[in-house]
Motif scaffolding. Structure first.
Motif, short mmCIF file in Angstrom:
data_model
loop_
_atom_site.label_atom_id
_atom_site.label_comp_id
_atom_site.label_asym_id
_atom_site.label_seq_id
_atom_site.Cartn_x
_atom_site.Cartn_y
_atom_site.Cartn_z
N TYR A 33 -2.70 -45.08 -24.56
CA TYR A 33 -3.88 -44.75 -24.50
C TYR A 33 -4.50 -44.71 -22.89
O TYR A 33 -5.53 -44.19 -22.34
N ARG A 34 -3.41 -45.33 -21.97
CA ARG A 34 -3.76 -45.41 -20.51
C ARG A 34 -2.26 -45.53 -19.71
O ARG A 34 -1.44 -46.10 -20.45
N ASP B 187 0.63 -47.81 -21.51
CA ASP B 187 0.02 -48.81 -22.45
C ASP B 187 -0.01 -48.37 -23.74
O ASP B 187 -0.60 -47.22 -23.95
N ARG C 109 -1.43 -48.79 -27.95
CA ARG C 109 -2.26 -49.92 -28.83
C ARG C 109 -1.37 -50.18 -30.04
O ARG C 109 -0.95 -49.46 -31.07
N GLU D 31 -3.07 -33.93 -18.91
CA GLU D 31 -4.13 -34.46 -19.61
C GLU D 31 -5.37 -34.49 -18.42
O GLU D 31 -6.30 -35.02 -18.60
N TRP E 66 -4.64 -40.61 -10.93
CA TRP E 66 -3.44 -41.27 -10.96
C TRP E 66 -2.72 -41.26 -9.71
O TRP E 66 -2.18 -42.37 -9.32
N PHE F 134 -5.64 -49.00 -13.37
CA PHE F 134 -5.63 -48.40 -14.91
C PHE F 134 -6.25 -46.96 -14.93
O PHE F 134 -6.93 -46.97 -14.21
N PRO G 111 -7.25 -44.36 -17.71
CA PRO G 111 -7.23 -44.13 -19.10
C PRO G 111 -6.85 -42.51 -19.38
O PRO G 111 -7.29 -41.72 -18.30
N LEU G 112 -6.53 -42.19 -20.46
CA LEU G 112 -6.22 -40.93 -20.85
C LEU G 112 -7.25 -40.40 -21.65
O LEU G 112 -8.17 -41.04 -22.39
N ARG H 158 -7.56 -38.25 -24.05
CA ARG H 158 -7.12 -38.35 -25.45
C ARG H 158 -5.80 -39.11 -25.48
O ARG H 158 -4.97 -39.19 -24.51
N GLU H 159 -5.77 -40.09 -26.65
CA GLU H 159 -4.51 -40.73 -26.81
C GLU H 159 -3.28 -40.06 -27.18
O GLU H 159 -3.44 -38.85 -27.94
#
Length: 410
Positions: free
Chosen positions: A232-233, A287, A289, A333, A339, A350, A352-353, A355-356
């Motif tokens: 997710y990130r 990372d 989940r 993404e 990034w 961090f 975040p993306l 979408r996962e």
């Protein structure tokens, strides 16, 4: 009436084995979170019977992808060979054979390499006892396929593979097919699959395989579990908070000098390694989940990717050229600029993306590779035996990996 119930129960048991596998993987593994097919088979059976479509219904329950079909055909072929074959004479498990040596076992080794398509069948390939460069190159190819140290030396691990008869391959293929039946028939079209038995990663995007690379996974005793868990990130310049399981074992007696040399500090009872090129997580962490502290990451010990046997970690998955992989994901993404800024900060950041990206950590020591070859590997975690026994097979398994305690990284 009783007979109808018996027939119905038998049909449901058979349908379940096809649709979801004969064995519940959660009964075999402490951690198993991969999606398993769900269906109301009793209702479907009744509909199929009412429509006179029992055969077609049963025929549609197993996976139908090309990989499963290829494995199925190979299984039937080896089953027939195992039934027809006389007992295979084993090649003696004596001392190792090195390039340039002469050994009476070379004749049988060459014959097995020919049978397994590692050497062409020529008059020159039979009868000689000299261990030539041509034979050594064939042995190296076999060693790479089976995840054995690719040194060309015919030692006990290589002999164990050469001694695998059609019955052993039939058994391994049956286990592989059972594990495939455990999986969803409609996996996400964009996903990352990590085969922990082979220590390989495949990245699928929009239904196409666009990337494949080596990984390092958990050593025996610290196995990487079979789970489904999305990224997710991205984490740039990660810190590593060392788990208590490592602090209380490998690092139980480290002092200030060790901590200073490894860019580590103590914080609230924990040991934390600060960001930097020598961090055990390398320059990027992916990372995920899940409640098991399992994730993908870079490493500072990149030379380990050159090994054939890559079951070396404490359970997490180290990715070859992880920075390049992270850059590709960030670009696809749409977060490349964020990034790059996070990386350039040289601080723990961090990203975040939007979408996962689903990740499946699966285990299969027989599989179809990207060249459409059926590849056999050893059973590094020794997980095949219980599956094979439940399927009605007996006999010893192929070689497991050995714990190697290379470093203290995750």
């Amino acid at each position: 009436m009783a007979r109808d119930k018996r027939y119905s129960s038998a049909a449901i048991a058979y349908a379940t084995a096809l649709a979801r596998g004969k064995i519940d993987p959660k009964m075999l593994h402490e951690v198993y979170t991969l999606d398993r097919p769900e269906a109301d088979l009793r209702a479907e059976l009744e509909r199929a019977l009412n429509r006179g479509e029992l055969d077609s219904w049963l025929g549609g329950l197993a996976p139908h992808d090309d990989g499963y079909v290829r494995l199925s055909k190979a299984y039937l072929s080896y089953r027939d060979l195992a039934t027809a074959a006389s007992p295979v004479a084993k090649i003696a498990l004596a001392g190792p054979i090195h390039l340039g040596e002469s050994d009476a076992r070379v004749t049988d080794i060459v014959q097995q390499l020919v049978d397994d398509d590692y050497l062409p069948a020529t008059p020159q390939s039979a009868g000689s006892t000299g261990y030539t460069p041509e034979i050594a190159n064939a042995v190296i190819a076999l060693q790479k396929d089976y995840g054995i140290a690719a040194d060309g030396i015919v030692g006990p691990d290589t002999l164990g593979v050469l001694n695998m008869g059609p019955g052993a391959r039939e058994r391994a293929l049956a286990v592989a097919l059972e594990r495939r039946r455990w999986l969803s028939r409609t996996p996400p079209s964009t996903r990352i699959d990590v085969n922990t038995a082979a220590a390989r990663l495949r990245y699928w995007r929009d239904g196409k395989l666009i990337d494949e690379r080596r990984v390092i996974v958990g050593e025996p005793g610290r196995e990487t579990p079979m789970l489904g868990s999305p990224i997710y990130r991205l984490v740039a310049n990660p810190t590593w908070t060392i788990p208590k399981s490592i602090q209380n074992t490998e690092m139980a007696n480290v002092g200030r000098a060790y901590l200073r040399a490894h860019n580590m500090v103590r914080r609230g009872g924990w040991i934390v390694q600060r960001p930097g090129p020598n961090n055990a997580l390398g320059l990027v962490k992916f990372d995920m989940r899940n409640g098991h502290a399992i994730y993908l990451h870079d490493t500072s010990a990149r030379a380990l990717f050159d090994r054939s046997q890559r079951h070396l970690s404490h359970g997490c998955v180290r990715v070859s050229d992880a920075l390049g992989f992270a850059n590709m994901l960030a670009e696809q993404e749409g977060v490349s600029e964020r990034w790059q800024a996070a990386r350039d900060s040289e601080k723990h950041r961090f990203v975040p993306l939007p979408r996962e990206i689903p990740v499946r950590l699966i285990y299969g020591n027989v599989f179809v590779d990207s060249g459409n070859r059926i590849v056999f590997r050893t059973d590094p975690y020794g997980w095949n035996d219980k599956v094979a026994e439940a399927l009605g097979f007996t006999g010893a398994a192929t070689k497991r990996a050995a714990a190697q305690a290379i470093d203290i990284g995750p």
